[in-house]
Each structure stands twice: as C-alpha cells, then as structure tokens.
Design a protein around this motif. Structure first.
Motif, PDB file in Angstrom:
ATOM      1  N   LEU A 128      10.546  20.300  -6.426  1.00 56.23           N
ATOM      2  CA  LEU A 128      11.165  19.056  -6.858  1.00 56.23           C
ATOM      3  C   LEU A 128      12.650  19.275  -7.098  1.00 56.23           C
ATOM      4  N   ASN A 129      13.454  18.356  -6.583  1.00 54.49           N
ATOM      5  CA  ASN A 129      14.890  18.369  -6.817  1.00 54.49           C
ATOM      6  C   ASN A 129      15.324  17.039  -7.397  1.00 54.49           C
ATOM      7  N   GLN A 130      16.297  17.104  -8.307  1.00 55.71           N
ATOM      8  CA  GLN A 130      16.897  15.912  -8.879  1.00 55.71           C
ATOM      9  C   GLN A 130      18.319  16.290  -9.275  1.00 55.71           C
ATOM     10  N   ALA A 131      19.262  15.389  -9.034  1.00 56.99           N
ATOM     11  CA  ALA A 131      20.672  15.734  -9.150  1.00 56.99           C
ATOM     12  C   ALA A 131      21.045  16.323 -10.507  1.00 56.99           C
ATOM     13  N   ASN A 132      20.402  15.867 -11.573  1.00 57.81           N
ATOM     14  CA  ASN A 132      20.775  16.308 -12.922  1.00 57.81           C
ATOM     15  C   ASN A 132      19.817  17.330 -13.519  1.00 57.81           C
ATOM     16  N   MET A 133      18.914  17.865 -12.682  1.00 55.84           N
ATOM     17  CA  MET A 133      17.912  18.820 -13.153  1.00 55.84           C
ATOM     18  C   MET A 133      17.930  20.050 -12.260  1.00 55.84           C
ATOM     19  N   GLU A 134      17.482  21.162 -12.812  1.00 50.98           N
ATOM     20  CA  GLU A 134      17.305  22.351 -11.988  1.00 50.98           C
ATOM     21  C   GLU A 134      16.058  22.179 -11.124  1.00 50.98           C
ATOM     22  N   PRO A 135      16.038  22.737  -9.907  1.00 47.74           N
ATOM     23  CA  PRO A 135      14.827  22.635  -9.074  1.00 47.74           C
ATOM     24  C   PRO A 135      13.654  23.342  -9.752  1.00 47.74           C
ATOM     25  N   ILE A 136      12.462  22.876  -9.419  1.00 54.36           N
ATOM     26  CA  ILE A 136      11.252  23.510  -9.943  1.00 54.36           C
ATOM     27  C   ILE A 136      10.182  23.468  -8.868  1.00 54.36           C
ATOM     28  N   SER A 137       9.332  24.483  -8.844  1.00 56.66           N
ATOM     29  CA  SER A 137       8.269  24.565  -7.839  1.00 56.66           C
ATOM     30  C   SER A 137       6.929  24.803  -8.509  1.00 56.66           C
ATOM     31  N   VAL A 138       5.873  24.323  -7.847  1.00 60.94           N
ATOM     32  CA  VAL A 138       4.509  24.564  -8.308  1.00 60.94           C
ATOM     33  C   VAL A 138       3.633  24.797  -7.090  1.00 60.94           C
ATOM     34  N   ASN A 139       2.760  25.795  -7.169  1.00 55.40           N
ATOM     35  CA  ASN A 139       1.864  26.122  -6.065  1.00 55.40           C
ATOM     36  C   ASN A 139       0.594  25.285  -6.204  1.00 55.40           C
ATOM     37  N   LEU A 140       0.432  24.311  -5.329  1.00 60.17           N
ATOM     38  CA  LEU A 140      -0.708  23.399  -5.434  1.00 60.17           C
ATOM     39  C   LEU A 140      -2.027  24.103  -5.168  1.00 60.17           C
ATOM     40  N   ALA A 141      -2.023  25.124  -4.300  1.00 57.92           N
ATOM     41  CA  ALA A 141      -3.259  25.873  -4.047  1.00 57.92           C
ATOM     42  C   ALA A 141      -3.736  26.558  -5.316  1.00 57.92           C
ATOM     43  N   GLU A 142      -2.811  27.104  -6.097  1.00 59.59           N
ATOM     44  CA  GLU A 142      -3.187  27.729  -7.361  1.00 59.59           C
ATOM     45  C   GLU A 142      -3.698  26.695  -8.358  1.00 59.59           C
ATOM     46  N   VAL A 143      -3.056  25.523  -8.369  1.00 60.96           N
ATOM     47  CA  VAL A 143      -3.516  24.457  -9.271  1.00 60.96           C
ATOM     48  C   VAL A 143      -4.970  24.102  -8.971  1.00 60.96           C
ATOM     49  N   VAL A 144      -5.281  23.892  -7.695  1.00 64.63           N
ATOM     50  CA  VAL A 144      -6.627  23.482  -7.304  1.00 64.63           C
ATOM     51  C   VAL A 144      -7.638  24.589  -7.551  1.00 64.63           C
ATOM     52  N   SER A 145      -7.244  25.836  -7.326  1.00 68.36           N
ATOM     53  CA  SER A 145      -8.202  26.934  -7.452  1.00 68.36           C
ATOM     54  C   SER A 145      -8.427  27.368  -8.896  1.00 68.36           C
ATOM     55  N   LEU A 146      -7.421  27.175  -9.769  1.00 69.24           N
ATOM     56  CA  LEU A 146      -7.520  27.707 -11.127  1.00 69.24           C
ATOM     57  C   LEU A 146      -7.840  26.647 -12.177  1.00 69.24           C
ATOM     58  N   GLN A 147      -7.542  25.378 -11.877  1.00 67.30           N
ATOM     59  CA  GLN A 147      -7.749  24.334 -12.867  1.00 67.30           C
ATOM     60  C   GLN A 147      -9.113  23.667 -12.714  1.00 67.30           C
ATOM     61  N   LYS A 148      -9.647  23.209 -13.816  1.00 63.69           N
ATOM     62  CA  LYS A 148     -10.852  22.391 -13.789  1.00 63.69           C
ATOM     63  C   LYS A 148     -10.441  20.920 -13.839  1.00 63.69           C
ATOM     64  N   PRO A 149     -11.150  20.050 -13.116  1.00 62.20           N
ATOM     65  CA  PRO A 149     -10.770  18.635 -13.118  1.00 62.20           C
ATOM     66  C   PRO A 149     -10.831  18.014 -14.507  1.00 62.20           C
ATOM     67  N   LYS A 150      -9.838  17.177 -14.767  1.00 59.83           N
ATOM     68  CA  LYS A 150      -9.800  16.350 -15.966  1.00 59.83           C
ATOM     69  C   LYS A 150      -9.794  14.892 -15.508  1.00 59.83           C
ATOM     70  N   THR A 151      -9.488  13.985 -16.385  1.00 60.58           N
ATOM     71  CA  THR A 151      -9.448  12.578 -15.996  1.00 60.58           C
ATOM     72  C   THR A 151      -8.113  11.958 -16.381  1.00 60.58           C
ATOM     73  N   ALA A 152      -7.698  10.998 -15.566  1.00 63.86           N
ATOM     74  CA  ALA A 152      -6.531  10.181 -15.859  1.00 63.86           C
ATOM     75  C   ALA A 152      -6.875   8.749 -15.465  1.00 63.86           C
ATOM     76  N   THR A 153      -5.953   7.838 -15.710  1.00 64.22           N
ATOM     77  CA  THR A 153      -6.217   6.425 -15.432  1.00 64.22           C
ATOM     78  C   THR A 153      -5.106   5.856 -14.569  1.00 64.22           C
ATOM     79  N   VAL A 154      -5.512   5.170 -13.483  1.00 60.46           N
ATOM     80  CA  VAL A 154      -4.554   4.474 -12.626  1.00 60.46           C
ATOM     81  C   VAL A 154      -5.088   3.072 -12.356  1.00 60.46           C
ATOM     82  N   TRP A 155      -4.309   2.067 -12.703  1.00 61.93           N
ATOM     83  CA  TRP A 155      -4.706   0.663 -12.572  1.00 61.93           C
ATOM     84  C   TRP A 155      -6.079   0.404 -13.202  1.00 61.93           C
ATOM     85  N   GLY A 156      -6.269   0.963 -14.389  1.00 68.47           N
ATOM     86  CA  GLY A 156      -7.495   0.714 -15.138  1.00 68.47           C
ATOM     87  C   GLY A 156      -8.705   1.473 -14.659  1.00 68.47           C
TER      88      GLY A 156
END
Length: 334
Positions: free
Chosen positions: A114-142
């Motif tokens: 992720l890049n944004q003009a007023n922020m330092e860049p940041i990276s996240v490995n999505l493969a690690e997120v999927v392999s290491l995290q357990k699903p939680k819940t969120a809400t979108v449009w109810g």
C-alpha cells in the motif's frame, strides 16, 4: 506455476479449497442454465480494465485478468477481496472516509503493498494471512461475512491514516470461495438478482461496466467540473459505443466471456469525490446533473433506488469461470 497454484499445491487450508471448488461448480452449474444468446453485435472494444483489491481504495489497471465467479482476478490480485472495518467490525467506505481513495494498492506474487502520499509504504503477505489466521466475522451491508484479519501492522497503518489512532480500524480479507449472502429485503424482484452473483465485497454484483461515450456526454452537461470513468469505479471501460446505448442491452460479451446484465448501476455520493484528490465537489457534481436526466423509468425500480440516477451496468458472469479478458478485446452485446 503461479503463487496461488503453489499455495494450493502446498496443501494449505485444503478443506477450504475443496469447499470453494464445490461452490464454484454449483455456481457455474446455475449460470450454465441461463439461455445465452446466439447472435451478437459488436459495439466497441475494451479500453480499460480495473481491479480494486480493497473496497473503496485505489484501482489497479491491468492488461489482462481472469474472470472468476467472484470477480476479476490475477493470482492474488482479486477484485474487492479486502476491506477496511471499524472497531465494531463494520465495513467502511470512501463515502465517509474519502482518504481511502488515495490509497494505492499493488500486488506482487502474494504480497499486497500500500502506498499513500502522506504515509510510509507497507506490505502484507496475503498467503501468510490465509494460512496462519482463523476466520472471523465482519459485516458488510448488514450481512455477516467470514474474513481473515490482515494483522496489526497494516491495521495500525489504516488507523493512523483515517483518524490518527492506532487500533480503530482493521484490514480484512475475504475468507470464502463463494459469494456473500444478500439481504432478502434488498432484492428488487424486477431484477434477475441471484444470491450467487454478489462476489466478495462489491456493493451489489461482481462486475461493472461503464460506457466511455456516456461519460463524454455527461461532461458536455457539466458546467464547472469534468469527470472520467474512474469516478464510477468500473471494472470495464467500453470504447466505441454510442452514449447510453447500454440502457437497452441484456447481455455483454467481452472476448469469449459472457455476462448477464443484472441491473443498471445506480449512483451515490461517492461519485462526487474526486478519485485523484479525495476532495468532495461542493455542488455534489456529477450526481446532481445525473439526477436531472438519468432517473430510472420503471416505477418498481424507483421504489428501491429513489432518486439515485443510473450510470453504467451491473453484471454477473454467465460463461464458465477461468476465461481471460484483455485490453482491446472486442465487446459484443445482445
């Protein structure tokens, strides 16, 4: 071999993959029952192709992408598979947080940066997120959806961007291979809106097309501002058709990929925020001008949309998943 294929081969979350494959088969089985037209008319070509990895954040312009039942994808680059949620796990959008529009995502292999003009860049490995995290819940449009939390570092980054806090917002990744559920009371029976057409986190359906000629015509009506197709956050930008010809189409074919038009895309306040600057138009343009001549004509549709004007098409994939779409592909309609 792609990073996604390597990840599957490694056997990570095997059960989820098998379940996703079954869901994809069932979705394709349903889509294949649609009466696909045999006669097509070419109306133009594909001028631009956009993927939006994070709901309400910046676009990634690509030369080609694969059509999946959950939207466009290119390996780990997937359309609206991530979103930002608040401390109650409710989704947020650029309608209220326009600074999200200025976040520029990119995906290389499985690494989201992720890049944004007023922020330092940041990276996240999505493969690690999927392999290491357990699903939680969120809400979108109810609707409650399964998600993986992308970790404290990127969540702290978004929190600082939005309100200079450290823990108020989190980035999450869709934890399913089937479309999210729809709120039953949100479905207008006049539209062919299937419960499997929703994708991951898009507002309504998995694919959106805008006609460049319609945007050009709108600009002739605007007095103090001009807009581009990016103001409407489309996946596909069509070049070569006549303005508003899309009002009469039922199906669209891009290359060999067939889409059914589910409904016109009705527009909201997000169109009044400049995608390049994040600044709101003080006269709520182009929305006010669109309201003056692009209202839905069907009374039943108006009961759901109110005075929200139409601009563009909401579409669902009706050919088999896995087909490729490339810039300059011919676009046909029926």
């Amino acid at each position: 071999m792609s990073s996604y294929t390597q990840y599957i081969t490694a056997g990570v979350v095997t059960a989820g993959v098998i379940g996703g494959a079954y869901c994809a088969y069932r979705l394709y089985e349903r889509a294949s029952r649609v009466n696909i037209p045999e006669n097509w008319t070419q109306v133009g070509t594909l001028k631009d192709l956009y993927v939006y990895p994070i709901k309400s954040c910046g676009a990634v312009r690509v030369d080609k992408a694969e059509c999946s039942l959950l939207g466009l994808r290119d390996g780990w680059l997937r359309d609206r598979f991530l979103m930002v949620v608040d401390d109650k796990n409710n989704f947020i959008t650029a309608r209220s947080y326009p600074e999200l529009l200025l976040v520029e995502p990119s995906v290389r292999s499985s690494v989201l940066t992720l890049n944004q003009a007023n922020m330092e860049p940041i990276s996240v490995n999505l493969a690690e997120v999927v392999s290491l995290q357990k699903p939680k819940t969120a809400t979108v449009w109810g609707v409650t959806v399964p998600v993986y939390d992308c970790g404290w570092a990127v969540s702290e980054w978004f929190s600082r961007l939005i309100d200079r806090s450290t823990t108020n917002y989190r980035l999450v990744y869709y934890a399913s291979q089937s479309s999210r559920n729809l709120r039953i009371n949100s479905i207008n029976p006049i539209f062919k809106f299937g419960k499997e057409d929703t994708g991951a986190f898009p507002d309504e359906v998995s694919y959106n097309l805008i006609n460049q000629a319609s945007v050009d015509d709108l600009n002739t009506r605007l007095k103090e501002t001009q807009v581009t197709p990016r103001s409407f956050r489309p996946n596909f930008v069509l070049s070569g058709a006549k303005a508003y010809d899309e009002d009469n189409w039922k199906f669209v074919k891009i290359g060999e990929n067939v889409f059914e038009i589910i409904k016109p895309c009705v527009r909201c306040i997000l169109t009044t925020i400049d995608p390049e600057t994040g600044i709101r138009n003080p006269k709520t343009e182009p929305l006010e001008t669109l309201k003056s001549y692009r209202q839905l004509e069907d009374p039943a549709a108006r009961r759901t949309a109110g005075n929200s004007p139409r601009m563009g098409l909401q579409m669902a994939l009706r050919s088999g998943p896995g087909g490729l779409i490339s810039l300059n592909d011919p676009i046909f309609v029926a």
